[in-house]
Structures are given as structure tokens and as C-alpha cells.
Design an enzyme around this catalytic site. Sequence first.
Site, PDB file in Angstrom:
ATOM      1  N   HIS A  38       5.864   9.128 -12.185  1.00 39.35           N
ATOM      2  CA  HIS A  38       5.156   9.242 -13.469  1.00 39.35           C
ATOM      3  C   HIS A  38       5.863   8.399 -14.523  1.00 39.35           C
ATOM      4  O   HIS A  38       5.247   7.697 -15.307  1.00 39.35           O
ATOM      5  CB  HIS A  38       5.170  10.683 -13.981  1.00 39.35           C
ATOM      6  N   ARG A  66      -5.278  -2.711  -8.063  1.00 42.58           N
ATOM      7  CA  ARG A  66      -4.832  -1.924  -6.905  1.00 42.58           C
ATOM      8  C   ARG A  66      -5.462  -0.542  -7.015  1.00 42.58           C
ATOM      9  O   ARG A  66      -5.426   0.062  -8.079  1.00 42.58           O
ATOM     10  CB  ARG A  66      -3.316  -1.782  -6.913  1.00 42.58           C
ATOM     11  N   ARG A  69      -9.194  -4.293  -5.151  1.00 39.40           N
ATOM     12  CA  ARG A  69      -8.723  -4.330  -3.775  1.00 39.40           C
ATOM     13  C   ARG A  69      -8.903  -2.957  -3.148  1.00 39.40           C
ATOM     14  O   ARG A  69      -8.525  -1.944  -3.748  1.00 39.40           O
ATOM     15  CB  ARG A  69      -7.243  -4.731  -3.713  1.00 39.40           C
ATOM     16  N   GLU A  90      -2.244 -12.508   3.769  1.00 39.16           N
ATOM     17  CA  GLU A  90      -0.927 -11.875   3.762  1.00 39.16           C
ATOM     18  C   GLU A  90      -0.206 -12.005   5.103  1.00 39.16           C
ATOM     19  O   GLU A  90       0.958 -11.681   5.226  1.00 39.16           O
ATOM     20  CB  GLU A  90      -1.063 -10.374   3.454  1.00 39.16           C
ATOM     21  N   ASP A 122       3.728  -9.767   0.931  1.00 35.90           N
ATOM     22  CA  ASP A 122       3.581  -9.456   2.347  1.00 35.90           C
ATOM     23  C   ASP A 122       3.654 -10.717   3.206  1.00 35.90           C
ATOM     24  O   ASP A 122       4.187 -10.680   4.306  1.00 35.90           O
ATOM     25  CB  ASP A 122       2.269  -8.720   2.603  1.00 35.90           C
ATOM     26  N   ARG A 151      11.911  -6.221   2.431  1.00 39.70           N
ATOM     27  CA  ARG A 151      12.660  -6.391   1.196  1.00 39.70           C
ATOM     28  C   ARG A 151      13.308  -5.092   0.715  1.00 39.70           C
ATOM     29  O   ARG A 151      14.289  -5.106  -0.007  1.00 39.70           O
ATOM     30  CB  ARG A 151      11.722  -6.940   0.121  1.00 39.70           C
ATOM     31  N   CYS A 199      -1.845 -13.755  -5.885  1.00 41.81           N
ATOM     32  CA  CYS A 199      -1.716 -12.543  -6.689  1.00 41.81           C
ATOM     33  C   CYS A 199      -0.396 -11.821  -6.414  1.00 41.81           C
ATOM     34  O   CYS A 199      -0.159 -10.748  -6.907  1.00 41.81           O
ATOM     35  CB  CYS A 199      -2.890 -11.606  -6.465  1.00 41.81           C
TER      36      CYS A 199
END
Lengths: 579, 88
Positions: free
Chosen positions: A196, A303, A339, A440, A464, A474, A511
Amino acid sequence: MVTFALHGVGVSGGIAIGRAQLVSHATLEVAHYVVPASRVDHEIARLELAIDEVQKELTELHGTMTRSGDLPGEFGAFLDVHWMILNDPTLSEAPKRIITEQRCNAEWALTQQMNVLIDQFEQIEDSYLRERKADVVQVVERVLKRLMGKPGSLPTSVAEERTILVAHDLSPADVIQFKQHHFAAFLTDVGGVTSHTAIVARSLAVPAVVATHNARQMIHDGEMLIVDGTNHVVIVNPDRSVLSEYRLKQSELDLERQKLKRLRGKPAETIDGHRVELHANIELPGDLAQVLESGANGVGLFRSEFLFLNRAGLPTEDEQFEAYRAVAAGLAGKPVTIRTFDLGADKQKAELDGLARVAPNPALGLRAVRFCLAEPKLFLTQLRAILRASHYGKVRLLIPMLASVAEIDATLAMIDQAKESLRERGEPFDEGIEVGGMIEVPAAVLAIGGFLAKLDFLSIGTNDLIQYTLAVDRSDEAVSHLYDPLHPAIIKLIALAIAGANRAKVPIAVCGEMAGEMTLTRVLLGLGLRNFSMHPAQVPTVKQRVLTSDVSAIRPVVERMKRTDSPAKLAALLDKLNA
Amino acid sequence: MQIREIRLRNAKGLHARVAARVVKVAGRFRSRVVITVGERRANARSIMAVLMLAAAMGATVRLETEGPDEQAAIEAMVAVLAAAGDRA
């Protein structure tokens, strides 16, 4: 006073300097004492008053939240649950009996009863319901703070803009309140990129460092703090020289930001006249304000995983539709690329309502479009919601992690099915909605012809693409240093994808994080990219970079970058590009 | 007294959102509303009791209502619990 540094995870960048304001863990600081028989009624009255006040507070919060309407729907449901818990006799009545029987103070009685309830919750087999004990604790803490004369969880300070909030963790109710206050920064002991705290900090554009482990214990109220969200560090009690150094850095950043703001209305065009589209990546409908302010040409990546935040079940079609529609309509004609769920490997909650599976290698397992194709009910629900939103603005559909033509065909068939059911229901949608794919997976680049033939546009997800090309996770500290956007293989793959798309006249964007990294802007421009999508805060910096670039001068250097296999040579060429 | 048995279709059983709705609806009636799962009984007006029932996926839930508006109450409760399974 000793100067020391704390390290955590910077989830929102920038520098803040201010005084610490501790949000206390009230339960740890409760006084225990026995009250004389004559004072028992008084203790009960104190408790009733505190409960009453918190009830009003929650009702008010619910009201403001519904009005502002920019937080995930689940926050409202949790406020409801908190309100009910507070009203439940096991919490509002039982402690009164304890006060009478044991003649203890209200705080102590309430804590005792809380522990009884927690014990009961811990016996529940269902892990989700067991976790609801956290709601009981949060409610009790609010009442305790009232009792102890600290209204609400939020200290009302005179100079809030210089106040840095230090907490163990933040509850949904806290988070809603923060939206209305202006803190300089947030620090929490726990949390991650999707906590949050992180989400609110980013939407308010204030620095935040989470996962500091024990900031709450190490830092005292009123201590001077420097929070550097960009470098993941907090400096406690800085000495004068450190302080002035950071003040300088901070004013430089401010100045820079002011200058960039003036670029807002200016189109992004290179010196030699190449027009470039700059779009924003968002993760919440509430991020829209920041997008509009950044001067972005639209939302290049919305997203949709936020819909799973703070919730138990799957998001309903109507709930999703509302979220998508809000963004589509709010952009007033500018495009939004939504997406579909990229769930599976790393970004979702561990368990998705019985859909949870344990995969030996999640990044290579059932994730993103693979997961959606395996859960047609979930996928169709989302597709219908996105299609319905397309009636209210310029909406484009983006499918993550496609690797083969078979997956594209299966996805397009699902989209047709979703369209058909909307036609049957008589719901309007944009019949010409564009469908694009994320690039990706290296396989998608190497066999890009199949993608170009079937899709309306492409978007390269560099994060990705790098992970899958270099076989590097990563987030795994042991190998994260091997993650390198400037690996020769990455440059070659991106070059190949952009050239292929440009030749076929299929729009292509980047992106991933590379798009927002201004040191790489010229590399991408030289490779022929004309569409970038990044965090809204990065739009002005990248725009400035575009405005000062000359593609005809860049191109020969980038051509050499494409051909070399030597990292050292690549680095030298990049320096030349950015000189 | 009205008695009804229903099977929860919601994957999460009585999760927080549904539990909140159950408590809200039960509070609208004057009748006593009791939910039983296995051997555990809960007053449907208490969120804590309903959460602790922990009705898991596919659990069979027994509803009882007793009072002046018991018929309306049981219909409303069945509707809430049935809808919970469809909304996912």
C-alpha cells in the site's frame, strides 16, 4: 546524536528531508493498571467513547474514499469489515466485562480481548481467513490510540510537508488518510514494490523506502531524516555537511523539475524533425492525474494486476469494466493500451483462489498469456470488461508474453468469443479495437514475421526480454549484477524487432524500463524507435532528451553499436552518443 | 423457524467481502439469523462469528431464521450466499 544509514527498498524515487513522525504500534505500549472500584464506570465510558469516535472516523473515511474514487475497490470492502468488527459485541462488549471483573484499565481490557480473538483466528484452517486477524489488530490499534489520546493513526502536525512518516506497516485505512495529507516521505519496516505504501507514495510522487526491517525501532520521534528513494537509503541524524549536500541535490532536482514542466505542451520532436510519441505506464486508475500532468500522448501500458490487490476473490467483470472505463474516459480521446493479466511468475499474490499452482520454475511456467489461456473463464471476463470500456475512449488490447503463432491464434479466438458474447448481450464496444502483443521472449523477436502478420501493433517489454535472453533473474541478488540492458545480444534483439516492425509498417513501442532511461533514449531513437512508454515521472526527462537529439548524427553511431560484440566498445559508443 | 441448506460455490468460502455482506443483510431483519457449518454455529449479525465459521470451499451451510420476518430473512440470506459464488 549518532548519524547512521538504513537501507531498504526505494519504491518511490526522489529526496526528502524532514523530521520523523512515528506511527506507533499502540498495542506494544499499552499501560497496565488496576482502577479503583469507583472508577470502573469511568473506564467503561472511556472505552465506549473511543469506540464511538473510531466508528465515526471509519464512516467518514469511507465517504471521502467513495468520493475520490481512485483507490482499488477492495479498500472499501475492508473499511466495511473494520467497521463491523468494531461493532461486534466480541469487541465492543466483552472488554467492558473484563473491566468490571478485573478492574483493569480500558486499554488493557481491550488488548486482552484482542489476544483472545487472535487465538481463535489462529485456529482457523483456512489461511486467508486466518489472516483476517490482522484486521482485528488494526481496528483495536485505532481504538487504543484514541484511548491514549492520540487521535487516529495520523498525527496532525503543523508542518506536514516536512514530516516523514515512519511506520511498521500501513493499513488500508491509513493509506486513504495519507491521500489527504502531505507528507514529505514514507518509511516502513516491511513491504515491497506493491505494498500500500509504495502505491500511495508513487501516486503522490513522494519518496518512499520500505523493507527497512527495523526503522521503527531505530528512529525516534522528531529526529532529522534524509530519505533518498532513488538510492534506497535513509540517513538518520545527518551532520551539517551531509545535510547541505542533500539540500543542494534536492534543490537541483526541484529546479530540473520546474524546467521540465515547461516542456509539457511541447511536442517531442528531434532536431531533424522526427516526431516521437511518449506514453505513460500506469498501474492504477488513480495514476491518471499524473499522466495528464506529464504531457504524455496517452497510456502506453496500463497494467491490470492491481485488480488483484488487497482482495480475496477474482475481480468481477463490472469491477474491471469500471476501472478500465475510468481511464479510457479520463484520457479524453488519448489512447490507452490495456495489458491483460500478467499473473503467474512474480507479480501476483501467492495464491489465486484455488487457481494456485506450485511451479518448479515460475518464470518459465504458467504465466501471463499462458495462464490466461489456461483459465478461459478469467480471461474472457477480462476481455469482455476491456471491450466494454472501448466504447468510452480509445482503447487498445495488449497481450503479454506471446511466444508462438499458436498462442496468438488462441488469443484472437478468445477475443472473438468475448466480442460475440457482448454482441449477444447488446453491449456496445469498439469493433475495430486494435490488438497488440508484447515482445518479451527472444523467440518472438527471431520469428517476428508471424507476429507482424497477425497483430495490429507490438510493444517490447525490455525487462522480461533481458531476463529471458540473459537467463538472469534480476530479483535474485546472487545474479542480479549480470542483468545488463547493454549486453550486445539485447541491442541486437531490439534492433531486429524494431527494424522488422518498421519494414512491415506495424507500430512498435518499447514499454520496459529502458524506455524511461534517458541515457538509452538515443540508442532507441537510432534503432528507429518512435514510440516510448514509461513511468509518467520520466516523460519530461525523456522528452528533453528527444528535443536535443539529432537522428541523422545518432544513426551511424548506433549502427556500430548494433554490429559490435564487445561490451567495452558498446560502452564507449554509448558515451559518444551521450556526450 | 425457517431452515435452508445451501452449498457455497464461492472458491474462497465466506471471504471478508461476502462475510461483510452477510452481516449487513442479516442486520436488516428482526429475526434471529444463525449460520451453521459442521458443528459450529454463528450469529449472522456478528462479523467475527461469521469470519470464524471459516466456511471453506464447497462447504454446506445451514441457515436458520426465527422471528416475525423469518420468511423474508431466509430468502435474502440464501440470495446473498448464492450470489457470492457467481460473482467471481
